[in-house]
Design a protein around this motif. Structure first.
Motif, PDB file in Angstrom:
ATOM      1  N   TYR A  34       0.830  -1.198   0.000  1.00  0.00           N
ATOM      2  CA  TYR A  34       0.000   0.000   0.000  1.00  0.00           C
ATOM      3  C   TYR A  34       0.865   1.248   0.000  1.00  0.00           C
ATOM      4  O   TYR A  34       2.050   1.229   0.337  1.00  0.00           O
ATOM      5  CB  TYR A  34      -0.925  -0.002   1.219  1.00  0.00           C
ATOM      6  CG  TYR A  34      -0.194  -0.032   2.537  1.00  0.00           C
ATOM      7  CD1 TYR A  34       0.085   1.143   3.230  1.00  0.00           C
ATOM      8  CD2 TYR A  34       0.226  -1.242   3.086  1.00  0.00           C
ATOM      9  CE1 TYR A  34       0.765   1.109   4.438  1.00  0.00           C
ATOM     10  CE2 TYR A  34       0.917  -1.280   4.294  1.00  0.00           C
ATOM     11  CZ  TYR A  34       1.176  -0.098   4.961  1.00  0.00           C
ATOM     12  OH  TYR A  34       1.861  -0.136   6.151  1.00  0.00           O
ATOM     13  N   ASN A  35       0.228   2.338  -0.408  1.00  0.00           N
ATOM     14  CA  ASN A  35       0.847   3.660  -0.398  1.00  0.00           C
ATOM     15  C   ASN A  35      -0.099   4.559   0.373  1.00  0.00           C
ATOM     16  O   ASN A  35      -1.227   4.777  -0.048  1.00  0.00           O
ATOM     17  CB  ASN A  35       1.027   4.162  -1.839  1.00  0.00           C
ATOM     18  CG  ASN A  35       1.709   5.509  -1.888  1.00  0.00           C
ATOM     19  OD1 ASN A  35       2.072   6.066  -0.859  1.00  0.00           O
ATOM     20  ND2 ASN A  35       1.875   6.043  -3.075  1.00  0.00           N
ATOM     21  N   GLU A  36       0.352   5.056   1.519  1.00  0.00           N
ATOM     22  CA  GLU A  36      -0.516   5.757   2.469  1.00  0.00           C
ATOM     23  C   GLU A  36      -1.635   4.804   2.852  1.00  0.00           C
ATOM     24  O   GLU A  36      -1.386   3.772   3.437  1.00  0.00           O
ATOM     25  CB  GLU A  36      -1.012   7.070   1.876  1.00  0.00           C
ATOM     26  CG  GLU A  36       0.114   8.068   1.649  1.00  0.00           C
ATOM     27  CD  GLU A  36      -0.356   9.387   1.099  1.00  0.00           C
ATOM     28  OE1 GLU A  36      -1.543   9.534   0.775  1.00  0.00           O
ATOM     29  OE2 GLU A  36       0.498  10.289   0.996  1.00  0.00           O
ATOM     30  N   ASN A  37      -2.893   5.081   2.482  1.00  0.00           N
ATOM     31  CA  ASN A  37      -3.972   4.174   2.870  1.00  0.00           C
ATOM     32  C   ASN A  37      -4.661   3.570   1.644  1.00  0.00           C
ATOM     33  O   ASN A  37      -5.808   3.161   1.714  1.00  0.00           O
ATOM     34  CB  ASN A  37      -4.996   4.887   3.756  1.00  0.00           C
ATOM     35  CG  ASN A  37      -5.518   3.984   4.861  1.00  0.00           C
ATOM     36  OD1 ASN A  37      -4.798   3.117   5.342  1.00  0.00           O
ATOM     37  ND2 ASN A  37      -6.753   4.176   5.263  1.00  0.00           N
ATOM     38  N   ASN A  38      -3.963   3.542   0.516  1.00  0.00           N
ATOM     39  CA  ASN A  38      -4.516   2.964  -0.705  1.00  0.00           C
ATOM     40  C   ASN A  38      -3.687   1.754  -1.134  1.00  0.00           C
ATOM     41  O   ASN A  38      -2.466   1.746  -1.025  1.00  0.00           O
ATOM     42  CB  ASN A  38      -4.518   4.003  -1.833  1.00  0.00           C
ATOM     43  CG  ASN A  38      -5.452   5.155  -1.521  1.00  0.00           C
ATOM     44  OD1 ASN A  38      -6.528   4.970  -0.975  1.00  0.00           O
ATOM     45  ND2 ASN A  38      -5.024   6.359  -1.855  1.00  0.00           N
ATOM     46  N   TYR A  39      -4.371   0.733  -1.642  1.00  0.00           N
ATOM     47  CA  TYR A  39      -3.693  -0.466  -2.092  1.00  0.00           C
ATOM     48  C   TYR A  39      -2.853  -0.203  -3.336  1.00  0.00           C
ATOM     49  O   TYR A  39      -3.254   0.544  -4.218  1.00  0.00           O
ATOM     50  CB  TYR A  39      -4.704  -1.555  -2.444  1.00  0.00           C
ATOM     51  CG  TYR A  39      -5.520  -2.064  -1.287  1.00  0.00           C
ATOM     52  CD1 TYR A  39      -4.963  -2.884  -0.317  1.00  0.00           C
ATOM     53  CD2 TYR A  39      -6.874  -1.748  -1.173  1.00  0.00           C
ATOM     54  CE1 TYR A  39      -5.717  -3.370   0.729  1.00  0.00           C
ATOM     55  CE2 TYR A  39      -7.645  -2.231  -0.127  1.00  0.00           C
ATOM     56  CZ  TYR A  39      -7.059  -3.037   0.826  1.00  0.00           C
ATOM     57  OH  TYR A  39      -7.811  -3.516   1.858  1.00  0.00           O
TER      58      TYR A  39
END
Length: 198
Positions: free
Chosen positions: A120-125
């Protein structure tokens, strides 16, 4: 005498069969439909005489809302066919959870045979892959999923079917957006998304 022995064995088997169903649990959670008829009735009200909304086949994953949703021997159940009441003795509790470890921008859920890699990147897959990192949930199924709590993932293994169930949510008290991925032994992957207001 033989008849009494057989009756005793039947009762013992029935008691042990019910021991891992929601009949003996007051917790909420995911479970698998298991009924001798091959399906269970999803009812409008928690009563065996209540209207049948639909029939849910054996092996189907459902969510049992025991806390705040249980009435006698029924739990309010979230299914792919909608909400209704299912008798708790017909839902096997999913207990075989994967272990979990968090690394930088990567979470790994694992048991003896399988690993799930969640990047993930921050809170996105960015990717969700199973075992060899080549068998992945398609980008189409994860690109529009936002605000999922990356720390909310739980995975279960169903020994009978060989299915892996990966769950996640972005819930707050009383209002949750939930996602369930079913990974079958043939590596096919399906997605179930639902929102529940309690």
């Amino acid at each position: 005498m033989k008849k009494l022995y057989l009756i005793g064995l039947t009762l013992l088997f029935s008691a042990s069969a019910a021991s891992n169903t929601f009949y003996n649990y007051d917790i909420s959670g995911y479970g698998i439909i298991n009924d001798s008829d091959g399906h269970v009735n999803l009812r409008k009200l928690p009563d065996l005489k209540s209207k049948i909304i639909d029939k849910i086949d054996n092996g189907t994953l459902v969510y049992c809302y025991n806390e705040g949703g249980r009435v006698d021997d029924f739990c309010y159940s979230q299914t792919k066919k909608g909400l209704g009441y299912i008798h708790t003795s017909r839902i096997l509790v999913l207990e075989d959870k994967f272990k979990y470890k968090a690394l930088s921008s990567l979470h790994v859920l694992y048991n003896k045979k399988n690993k799930i890699y969640i990047r993930y990147n921050e809170n996105n897959y960015t990717s969700i892959c199973i075992n060899d990192r080549l068998n992945c949930i398609s980008q189409e199924k994860i690109k529009n999923i936002k605000n999922i709590n990356i720390n909310s993932h739980v995975a279960y293994f169903d020994k009978k079917s060989g299915n892996i169930y990966l769950t996640a949510s972005n819930g707050t008290d009383g209002n949750t957006h939930n996602i369930v991925w079913t990974i079958k032994p043939d590596n096919s992957i399906t997605q179930w998304v639902y929102t529940f207001d309690f």
